[in-house]
Structures are given as structure tokens and as C-alpha cells.
Design an enzyme around this catalytic site. Structure first.
Site, short mmCIF file in Angstrom:
data_model
loop_
_atom_site.label_atom_id
_atom_site.label_comp_id
_atom_site.label_asym_id
_atom_site.label_seq_id
_atom_site.Cartn_x
_atom_site.Cartn_y
_atom_site.Cartn_z
N GLU A 182 0.82 -35.77 3.29
CA GLU A 182 0.07 -34.58 3.72
C GLU A 182 -0.18 -34.97 5.12
O GLU A 182 -0.13 -34.11 6.22
CB GLU A 182 -1.16 -34.42 3.16
CG GLU A 182 -0.80 -33.48 1.75
CD GLU A 182 0.29 -32.53 1.56
OE1 GLU A 182 0.40 -31.69 2.72
OE2 GLU A 182 0.97 -32.27 0.70
N HIS A 203 2.61 -34.64 7.59
CA HIS A 203 3.01 -33.02 8.09
C HIS A 203 2.22 -32.93 9.10
O HIS A 203 2.50 -32.43 10.13
CB HIS A 203 2.56 -32.08 6.94
CG HIS A 203 3.67 -32.05 5.81
ND1 HIS A 203 5.04 -32.00 5.97
CD2 HIS A 203 3.62 -32.34 4.47
CE1 HIS A 203 5.72 -32.02 5.12
NE2 HIS A 203 4.68 -31.97 3.92
N GLY A 208 0.71 -1.35 0.02
CA GLY A 208 0.02 0.14 0.18
C GLY A 208 0.87 1.13 -0.02
O GLY A 208 0.28 2.19 0.38
P1 ADP Z 1 2.86 -1.10 -3.32
O1 ADP Z 1 2.78 0.31 -3.92
O2 ADP Z 1 3.17 -0.97 -1.87
O3 ADP Z 1 3.32 -2.05 -4.09
P2 ADP Z 1 -0.18 -0.55 -3.79
O4 ADP Z 1 -0.18 0.68 -3.22
O5 ADP Z 1 0.10 -0.30 -5.27
O6 ADP Z 1 1.14 -1.41 -3.17
O7 ADP Z 1 -1.12 -1.51 -3.48
C1 ADP Z 1 -1.86 -2.39 -4.34
C2 ADP Z 1 -3.28 -2.53 -3.89
O8 ADP Z 1 -3.12 -3.26 -2.71
C3 ADP Z 1 -3.91 -1.33 -3.53
O9 ADP Z 1 -4.63 -0.54 -4.63
C4 ADP Z 1 -5.29 -1.65 -2.46
O10 ADP Z 1 -6.34 -1.93 -3.20
C5 ADP Z 1 -4.49 -2.86 -1.88
N1 ADP Z 1 -3.93 -2.28 -0.64
C6 ADP Z 1 -2.56 -2.69 -0.28
N2 ADP Z 1 -2.46 -2.46 1.19
C7 ADP Z 1 -3.59 -1.89 1.60
C8 ADP Z 1 -3.98 -1.16 2.72
N3 ADP Z 1 -3.39 -0.94 3.96
N4 ADP Z 1 -5.33 -0.87 2.84
C9 ADP Z 1 -6.24 -1.16 1.96
N5 ADP Z 1 -5.80 -1.72 0.87
C10 ADP Z 1 -4.45 -1.80 0.57
ZN ZN Z 2 5.13 -32.00 1.78
#
Ligand code: ADP
Ligand code: ZN
Length: 628
Positions: free
Chosen positions: A441, A444, A223
């Protein structure tokens, strides 16, 4: 079309980036020059006006080689050869009946001396229209090629000079902090920036200067982009976004020009947020490994540093950058006044996962009895992006099965889809294979269940996955773990070896099915000894340093060759001890192993509760129901 800044851009950004309009102007100038200077001068030079007497003299001297009488214009054109040079002359025509004879006698040929006069239209077309058209076509083609190489969209040739800027996505995002679940620490750190953008005067008065840049550090999908957008959304300022990889161009100097352009625009739109994703692609450490190798990247990086030093922080341009490999960044980027703030954006914990699931579940219809805490527990280790994906998969599954709401089962299946790949229904295991996988499995699971300090079994399945796994055992911790004891780690290794141990115990042969287990067990055992100081011999001496914690942790050894050999031996010992332990556990519980494996073989999936129920029921009862 924006021509304001053309001049200064063209000065230092190399020939290929000069706005195309300059080319047109230069081209036009050349055409005009040729037409107005060169061509007429040839004509003037070549046709010399003489009087009739001179003409006669030249004939007498035998210097005239050709003559042409132009009746309509009443002029005579003639060609004089003097000193090896041909000069075309003209004279007024006199009423001279003897002329033809005289010419004949002097051996002058009657031939056309000057080419037929071209029509003014043709002259115009040849002189101006064609060259200009050719230039426009060439320019157009060039500009299209450049656009392609820049990944830019439409814009036409005239926006060429401006097209650099088109790459940045500017938007008022409308995303708020409430859209970002969890990540409270990161949000706290970013709130100050939002506050600053709201009322910079408050900070200016007291003399505090805001950091120009902050670095969002964390694994992919946590995010970081979302947070940057939320900062812009909260502060209600424009959001410019560009990815580091977009700066790295096929033309040297292009990246630097883009950086300049980005900052120019940002300054115009201040206050605003500039977000540079994947900054490590331009900001990599400059090492001597590739001498002269990556001028382009270095130029881009230098330009970025220059711009960051140059711009006035009080204007309200805040630069956020994201990376998942902070250790590979050039230290120059992290110096004070640049990205001197580091904001960790970590994988969400249990509570964070639940919140993220809930945020995304708002966008779909969910049955009332869905337990998000359960789902969050099962999706241990998932990133925000994966959780968003899980919610979406659940909705898709509900639609596929004709339900109007996503149910708990939809969510649980989508966790498996996102984490382990889709169920591969058409991949059929032979019954022998299925039996082996069942025992593997259960091996495990049984080893896990019979040890204290190990996570309970959540689900076991032998339905093959697209990821290639033939079956898997899912363990889910009751609570989030932050510290693990030596015993827990050892038990984990024993659990990894449990699959292979069961195969050997029951079938007295081993299969390739344990490859992944072996890999994981080895990794863990190695880390225990070399990094966690969990061996008697080495104690608290680090033998490995993890160079990149976000990319699976490439470890590099920091010990001598002899120690490495010893380390390898220790790893082998540790794993084989745990294997023996697992084997013994299975041997002692061989009846349950048979019983559970049969159940799994028949049902293909077994939940944690079913597993525990079978495990805990007395032998007699089991014998009654599975007597055969
Ligand atoms: P990064 O830039 O860290 O690779 P992004 O911001 O592009 O990640 O996240 C991709 C998607 O994942 C976002 O558009 C959102 O939908 C979801 N996401 C990631 N983290 C969160 C969060 N903390 N809360 C809500 N959605 C999230
Ligand atoms: Zn295994």
C-alpha cells in the site's frame, strides 16, 4: 369490481386473460343447459305413457321383459324391448287380479324398472350445487395461480379481470424538485413538462404539442425515479409507475394486455405521469439473433408503440421512462412522437455530491462541524443512491457507538463501508502478510506522492474489508477532473503498479495481492492506446468502440487482427515502462518506504496528513524516532 371494460379486453387478449366472471357465466349456462334440456329429455324419452290395453298387447306379443307395479302411485312401469331398443312405459293400474299370472306366463320378470325417485334436494345438489362449487374452486385456484405469476397482491378471485391494473403504483408523490439535489440540467429539461401539465392551454393555443415521452438516461442510482416522481409532485398529478420487467410475463400476450391496461388507466386519470423503469427490458433492439424467440417481449413492445401513437398528447399524459443502456433500445421507441426527448441524468459532480449529502443529512442529526465538502470529495464517483446510503450508514454508526449525532468520522467510515465494504475486524492477517500489505500500500502511495500530476493520498489502511481487499490506498483529487492528460494517465498506471513494485523491491517475490491493480492498470493502458489516441504509432485512430458506457463499458474492437496483436504489445510496453518508473521511484526513496510501511504496520491506518508529514520530515529526525 370493474366490469366496464371486460368485453373488449377479452376479445384480443387470449384465453387465459379473460376475466374469470366470464368463465363463471359460461359454466353456469352449461349446467343449466344440461339440467334443463338433457336430463328431462332422457326421462321424457324413456317413460312413454300408454294405456292398459297396449300394455296387455305388448305382454301378449312377448315384448315386455320387466314390469314393476307401483302400488302407491297406482301405476305400472314396464320395459318393452322393440327393435333392440329398451323403452320404459307406464300405464294406469287396473284392478286386474289375473295380472300376476299373465305376467308370469309371459316370462316377465317382476323387477324395478325405473330407479328409485331421488329426493328433489339431492337432485338439486347433484345437478347444480356440485358443478358450480367445482367450478368456483377451479376458478379460484386458477386465479390465484395467475395472481402469483403476475406478482400481484391480494384481490380475490373477483378482481381477476382488474388485477392487471393493480401492479401500477399510483400515488401523489409529494416529492418536489427540491428533494432532488444537483441534476440541474435534467431538472431544467423537465420543468417544461411540469409547466405544460400545469397549464396545457397555453401550449395548445400556440399550437405547440408536448412530447409524449421523455427518456431519462443514466447509470443506476442517479435519481431517475426520484426525478420522475418529482415531476409528478411538482405538477400535482398522479404518478403511475411500473418496471419494464413487470411487463415480461410467463404468458404470451399478458405484457401487451398490461400495457393496454396501463394506458387505459392513465387516460382516465389524465393529466398524469406514467413512469416506466428499466424500459430496456421490453424495448430492446429487435434483432434476428433469436428467431421467433421472444414473441412476448416483442408483442409488449409493439403494444407500447401502438399505445403511444394512439393516445392524444393534448390530454396531458406524459410518459417518462428510465434506462441505463440507451444504446440497446429499439430505435422505434426513439422516433418522433415517442420517446423523442432524452434527458441525461449523470453521476453527480463534486458540488452535486455535496448537495445530495446535505439533502439526505437533513433527515438525520449531524454534528455542527461536519464538513460535507470534504465528504463529497472523498466520495468521488459515488451515485446519489450511494450517497444516501453513506448518510444512513453514518447515522447507524453513530447509534451503534452511542452518539446522538453523526460526526465527521462516522461519515468517513461510512464512505469506506459503502465503497469498499465493511471492516472485517475478525479477519486476522498473519504478521508476515500484514507486512507485505503495508509495503504494498505504501508502494502505491509513495509512487503517487513522488509524481507530479497525481492526486494526493487521502488515507491508507490495511484493515481487511468484506469486499476482499486486504488494504487500500485512497487518493482524492483536489478538484473534479474532466480532462486528463497523457502524463496524468501514465502516472496513474505507475501508481497502480507501485504496490507490486514495492513487494518485489523489498521481498524479491510477488503475491496475488496485486490482481485488482493489474486489472485497472491494463484497462487504463488499453483505453489510452485504443480510445484516447495516446500512442505515437496509432495516433487518432479508434480501435475500440465502447458499446455500453453505463455498464462498465464493454468495448468491442474495430480493428484488424494484426492491429490487435500490435495493440496488445503496446499495452504490455506501456505498463512495463510505468512499472519500471515506479520501481525506480521506490528504489530512490527506499528509506521512506521502510519508514512509512513500519508506521502503517503499527497503526494499520494512516491519514494523508500523517503520510505527508512523515514523507517530508528530514532524514535525521526520522532516524532519531525510528532509529531501530
Ligand atoms: P435510479 O432510478 O436512477 O436508479 P433512484 O431514483 O431510484 O435512482 O435513486 C435511489 C435513491 O438515491 C433515491 O431514492 C434517493 O434517496 C437517492 N438519490 C439519488 N439521486 C439523488 C439526488 N440527485 N438527490 C437526492 N437523492 C438522490
Ligand atoms: Zn494494490
Amino acid at each position: 369490481m370493474d366490469l366496464k371494460n371486460m368485453g373488449n379486453r377479452s376479445t384480443d387478449s387470449g384465453p387465459h386473460k379473460r376475466p374469470i366472471i366470464i368463465y363463471y357465466l359460461i359454466g353456469l349456462l352449461i349446467v343449466i343447459l344440461i339440467n334443463s334440456l338433457l336430463v328431462p329429455s332422457i326421462r321424457e324419452r324413456s317413460i312413454v305413457d300408454t294405456d292398459y290395453t297396449t300394455f296387455l298387447e305388448k305382454i301378449a306379443q312377448g315384448k315386455v321383459s320387466k314390469a314393476q307395479v307401483d302400488k302407491s302411485d297406482d301405476v305400472i312401469y314396464y320395459e318393452v324391448v322393440e327393435g333392440g331398443k329398451q323403452i320404459i312405459c307406464k300405464t294406469g293400474r287396473m284392478d286386474d287380479p289375473d295380472l300376476v299370472n299373465r305376467l308370469y306366463a309371459a316370462g316377465v320378470r317382476q323387477a324395478s324398472v325405473i330407479p328409485a325417485k331421488e329426493s328433489p334436494w339431492i337432485a338439486l345438489i347433484i345437478g347444480y350445487v356440485l358443478p358450480i362449487a367445482a367450478m368456483v374452486l377451479l376458478g379460484n385456484w386458477l386465479s390465484k395461480r395467475m395472481m402469483k405469476s403476475m406478482g400481484g397482491g391480494p384481490g380475490g378471485m373477483m378482481s381477476f379481470g382488474k388485477s392487471n391494473a393493480k401492479v401500477y403504483v399510483k400515488s401523489s408523490t409529494g416529492i418536489k424538485f427540491s428533494d432532488v439535489a444537483g441534476e440541474d440540467e435534467a431538472k431544467d429539461l423537465l420543468t417544461e413538462i411540469v409547466d405544460y401539465l400545469h397549464n396545457p392551454d397555453k401550449y395548445r393555443e400556440i399550437g405547440a404539442s408536448m412530447p409524449k415521452g421523455a427518456l431519462l438516461v443514466g447509470p443506476p442510482g442517479t435519481g431517475k425515479t426520484l426525478l420522475a416522481k418529482a415531476v409528478a409532485g411538482e405538477a400535482e398529478v398522479p404518478f403511475f409507475s411500473i418496471s419494464g420487467s413487470e411487463f415480461v410475463e410467463m404468458f404470451v400476450g399478458m405484457g401487451a394486455a398490461k400495457v393496454r391496461d396501463l394506458f387505459k388507466q392513465a387516460n382516465e386519470k389524465a393529466p398524469c405521469i406514467v413512469f416506466i423503469d428499466e424500459i430496456d427490458t421490453i424495448g430492446k433492439k429487435r434483432d434476428g439473433a433469436m428467431p421467433g424467440g421472444n414473441d412476448e417481449r416483442e408483442q409488449t413492445l409493439n403494444q407500447l408503440l401502438t399505445e403511444m401513437d394512439g393516445f392524444d398528447g393534448s390530454k396531458g399524459v406524459v410518459i417518462l421512462a428510465a434506462t441505463n443502456r440507451p444504446d440497446s433500445l429499439d430505435p422505434a421507441l426513439l422516433r418522433p412522437g415517442r420517446f423523442d426527448r432524452r434527458i441525461p441524468v449523470e453521476l453527480p459532480d463534486l458540488l452535486g455530491r455535496e448537495e445530495i449529502l446535505k439533502v439526505h443529512a437533513k433527515k438525520i442529526k449531524v454534528a455542527d462541524n461536519v464538513r460535507f465538502d470534504e465528504i463529497a470529495k472523498a466520495a468521488s464517483g459515488a451515485s446519489g443512491a450511494e450517497l444516501a446510503n453513506i448518510v444512513n450508514e453514518a447515522a447507524l454508526r453513530a447509534v451503534r457507538d452511542g452518539r446522538r449525532f453523526a460526526t465527521q468520522a462516522d461519515f468517513e467510515e461510512s464512505i469506506e463501508v459503502v465503497i469498499a465494504g465493511y471492516q472485517k475486524k475478525n479477519r486476522v492477517l498473519s504478521s508476515k502478510e500484514k507486512l507485505i500489505v503495508s509495503y504494498h500500500e505504501i508502494g502505491h502511495a509513495l509512487v503517487a506522492a513522488k509524481q507530479t500530476e497525481s492526486a494526493p493520498v487521502h488515507k491508507i489502511t490495511i484493515i481487511p474489508r468484506t469486499s476482499g481487499a486486504l488494504g487500500y490506498t485512497m487518493q482524492v483529487d483536489e478538484q473534479e477532473h474532466f480532462l486528463m492528460t497523457k502524463e496524468e494517465l501514465e502516472n496513474k498506471i505507475a501508481t497502480f503498479t507501485g504496490g507490486r513494485a514495492a513487494e518485489e523491491l523489498i521481498f524479491h517475490s510477488i503475491t496475488t495481492g496485486a490482481a485488482n491493480d493489474i486489472e485497472q492498470a491494463t484497462k487504463l493502458a488499453r483505453a489510452m492506446i485504443s480510445r484516447y489516441g495516446m500512442s505515437d504509432e496509432f495516433g487518432m485512430v479508434a480501435m475500440e468502440t465502447v458499446s455500453n458506457q453505463y455498464l462498465g463499458g464493454d468495448a468491442s474492437l474495430t480493428c484488424s487482427f494484426e492491429t490487435q496483436t500490435l495493440l496488445d504489445k503496446k499495452v504490455v510496453n506501456l505498463i512495463s515502462r510505468q512499472y519500471d518508473k515506479a520501481y525506480k521511484i521506490l528504489e530512490e526513496n527506499i528509506e521512506k518506504l521502510h519508514e512509512l510501511a513500519k508506521y502503517l504496520y503499527d497503526n494499520e491506518t494512516i491519514t494523508g496528513e500523517e503520510f505527508m508529514a512523515i514523507l517530508n520530515r528530514p532524514k535525521l529526525e526520522a532516524a532519531a524516532s525510528y532509529g531501530a
